[in-house]
Write a protein that holds these residues in place. Structure first.
Motif, PDB file in Angstrom:
ATOM      1  N   GLY A   8       0.814  -1.207   0.000  1.00 38.34           N
ATOM      2  CA  GLY A   8       0.000   0.000   0.000  1.00 38.34           C
ATOM      3  C   GLY A   8       0.848   1.257   0.000  1.00 38.34           C
ATOM      4  O   GLY A   8       0.514   2.243  -0.678  1.00 38.34           O
ATOM      5  N   ARG A   9       1.946   1.246   0.737  1.00 35.24           N
ATOM      6  CA  ARG A   9       2.841   2.405   0.759  1.00 35.24           C
ATOM      7  C   ARG A   9       3.493   2.612  -0.604  1.00 35.24           C
ATOM      8  O   ARG A   9       3.660   3.754  -1.059  1.00 35.24           O
ATOM      9  CB  ARG A   9       3.923   2.221   1.837  1.00 35.24           C
TER      10      ARG A   9
ATOM     11  N   ALA B 262       0.969   4.131  -2.935  1.00 37.61           N
ATOM     12  CA  ALA B 262       0.703   5.528  -2.599  1.00 37.61           C
ATOM     13  C   ALA B 262       1.753   6.447  -3.221  1.00 37.61           C
ATOM     14  O   ALA B 262       1.467   7.601  -3.563  1.00 37.61           O
ATOM     15  CB  ALA B 262       0.671   5.707  -1.087  1.00 37.61           C
ATOM     16  N   ASP B 263       2.979   5.946  -3.363  1.00 39.68           N
ATOM     17  CA  ASP B 263       4.028   6.729  -4.011  1.00 39.68           C
ATOM     18  C   ASP B 263       3.875   6.716  -5.535  1.00 39.68           C
ATOM     19  O   ASP B 263       4.136   7.721  -6.202  1.00 39.68           O
ATOM     20  CB  ASP B 263       5.400   6.179  -3.627  1.00 39.68           C
TER      21      ASP B 263
ATOM     22  N   HIS C 182      -2.973   9.702  -6.147  1.00 42.58           N
ATOM     23  CA  HIS C 182      -3.837   9.872  -4.983  1.00 42.58           C
ATOM     24  C   HIS C 182      -3.190   9.213  -3.759  1.00 42.58           C
ATOM     25  O   HIS C 182      -2.504   8.196  -3.890  1.00 42.58           O
ATOM     26  CB  HIS C 182      -5.225   9.284  -5.241  1.00 42.58           C
ATOM     27  N   PRO C 183      -3.437   9.731  -2.537  1.00 44.51           N
ATOM     28  CA  PRO C 183      -2.673   9.283  -1.365  1.00 44.51           C
ATOM     29  C   PRO C 183      -3.216   8.078  -0.611  1.00 44.51           C
ATOM     30  O   PRO C 183      -2.449   7.393   0.067  1.00 44.51           O
ATOM     31  CB  PRO C 183      -2.702  10.515  -0.455  1.00 44.51           C
ATOM     32  N   ASP C 184      -4.538   7.827  -0.706  1.00 42.80           N
ATOM     33  CA  ASP C 184      -5.155   6.884   0.225  1.00 42.80           C
ATOM     34  C   ASP C 184      -5.747   5.665  -0.476  1.00 42.80           C
ATOM     35  O   ASP C 184      -6.469   5.809  -1.468  1.00 42.80           O
ATOM     36  CB  ASP C 184      -6.288   7.570   1.001  1.00 42.80           C
ATOM     37  N   PRO C 185      -5.504   4.460   0.062  1.00 39.83           N
ATOM     38  CA  PRO C 185      -6.179   3.280  -0.482  1.00 39.83           C
ATOM     39  C   PRO C 185      -7.672   3.314  -0.169  1.00 39.83           C
ATOM     40  O   PRO C 185      -8.056   3.505   0.984  1.00 39.83           O
ATOM     41  CB  PRO C 185      -5.485   2.111   0.224  1.00 39.83           C
TER      42      PRO C 185
ATOM     43  N   TYR D 183      -7.082   4.092  -5.466  1.00 42.48           N
ATOM     44  CA  TYR D 183      -6.717   5.110  -4.486  1.00 42.48           C
ATOM     45  C   TYR D 183      -7.480   6.401  -4.749  1.00 42.48           C
ATOM     46  O   TYR D 183      -7.847   6.702  -5.887  1.00 42.48           O
ATOM     47  CB  TYR D 183      -5.208   5.405  -4.553  1.00 42.48           C
TER      48      TYR D 183
ATOM     49  N   ASP E 121      -8.618  10.318  -2.236  1.00 38.56           N
ATOM     50  CA  ASP E 121      -8.272  11.206  -1.127  1.00 38.56           C
ATOM     51  C   ASP E 121      -9.418  11.163  -0.117  1.00 38.56           C
ATOM     52  O   ASP E 121     -10.506  11.682  -0.370  1.00 38.56           O
ATOM     53  CB  ASP E 121      -8.056  12.636  -1.645  1.00 38.56           C
TER      54      ASP E 121
ATOM     55  N   PHE F 235      -3.052   3.059   6.373  1.00 34.40           N
ATOM     56  CA  PHE F 235      -2.131   1.945   6.169  1.00 34.40           C
ATOM     57  C   PHE F 235      -2.104   0.995   7.360  1.00 34.40           C
ATOM     58  O   PHE F 235      -1.998  -0.225   7.188  1.00 34.40           O
ATOM     59  CB  PHE F 235      -0.731   2.474   5.836  1.00 34.40           C
TER      60      PHE F 235
ATOM     61  N   ARG G 211     -10.852   8.218   7.231  1.00 39.52           N
ATOM     62  CA  ARG G 211      -9.637   8.333   8.031  1.00 39.52           C
ATOM     63  C   ARG G 211     -10.007   8.173   9.505  1.00 39.52           C
ATOM     64  O   ARG G 211     -10.889   8.877   9.999  1.00 39.52           O
ATOM     65  CB  ARG G 211      -8.990   9.687   7.771  1.00 39.52           C
TER      66      ARG G 211
END
Length: 281
Positions: A52-53, A56-57, A61-64, A119, A121, A201, A235
């Motif tokens: 997952g990390r 994200a890179d 988009h930042p979030d699964p 992914y 936000d 994560f 979140r």
């Protein structure tokens, strides 16, 4: 495992042990930590957080939001490489796939896990909630029990238990006393031992960190994951999580585990389903 102070998101052992190093575009290196093993196997939720990390890179988009993993061969502590591929990018969602590889004795790559994920936000999602789901009824934390409360190590426990704050609902602990309920249920308070609050994560870890529901069905031993799908819904608020896992059907040597994760604000923050193999006989 004593901690001098409470860890924060980005500074905890979990963050260090799931961090990947970009070698080239879409290619990441990591040394899988022995601290997240169950007996000799690396925990599947920890591995999912590693992948997952990396995604994200690789994705914009930042979030699964949803991530599905097929566990192909057993991972072990040590060097690994994650290879990612961007499948599609859009305004609100992006989709990618990733595989984690380790090396055999001849130096060849062996694929351990393959995932497909979307992914987005989480901070852009609307607040409207319409649900019939309710938080699990778990006794207060001081009335629940963890591995440290038993006279001997919990069967199946290992290095990972030293890194978790896990307090199990007594009504799902019959297996530890030799009297499993037969209901296929497991419920617990969950957190990281160093006090780090949850994020998307660590939710990937939470859905796969409790003892198997197979224990309450009267079955002991390793229950390896075949496939695991996780949905991250929002979140999580600071504070301990409540995790509820149920199994309704064991047949043909396989069972499903349905998990819900609730935060301290009584919100359903993650859901998952996995198919696992049961070693019978």
């Amino acid at each position: 495992m004593a901690q001098a102070s409470q860890a924060t998101i980005g500074s905890s052992e979990f963050d260090r042990d799931t961090a990947v190093t970009r070698r080239a575009e879409g290619v990441y290196d990591i040394d899988l930590s022995a601290g997240w093993t169950i007996i000799n196997a690396v925990n599947g939720g920890y591995l999912l957080a590693v992948l997952g990390r990396a995604l994200a890179d690789a994705l914009p988009h930042p979030d699964p939001f949803t991530i599905s993993a097929h566990y192909l061969t057993a991972s072990r502590p040590g060097p690994a490489v994650v290879r990612t591929n961007v499948v599609r990018t859009g305004r609100t969602l992006s989709t990618g796939q990733a595989s984690l590889f380790q090396y055999d004795e001849q130096g060849g790559e062996v694929e351990r896990i393959r995932v497909l994920a979307s992914y987005g936000d989480l901070d852009t999602l609307p607040d409207d909630v319409r649900t019939t789901a309710k938080p699990p009824a778990i006794p207060p934390m001081d009335q629940c029990f963890g591995p440290e409360d038993g006279p001997a190590p919990v069967p199946g426990s290992s290095a990972i238990t030293d890194r978790l704050m896990l307090k199990l609902d007594p009504s799902t602990l019959g297996w530890a006393l030799g009297s499993p309920s037969g209901k296929g249920e497991m419920r617990a308070w969950f957190g990281l031992k160093d006090g780090r609050d949850a994020d998307p994560f660590s939710l990937l870890l939470a859905v796969d960190a409790l003892p198997p529901t197979a224990f309450e069905l009267g079955i002991s031993g390793w229950v390896p994951t075949v496939e695991l799908t996780v949905h991250i819904r929002c979140r999580p608020a600071p504070g301990p999580l409540r995790v509820s896992i149920t199994t309704r059907n064991l047949a043909g040597g396989f069972l499903e585990e349905d998990a819900e994760v609730w935060d301290s604000a009584d919100r359903l923050v993650a859901q998952s389903r996995q198919l696992a193999r049961v070693r019978l006989g």
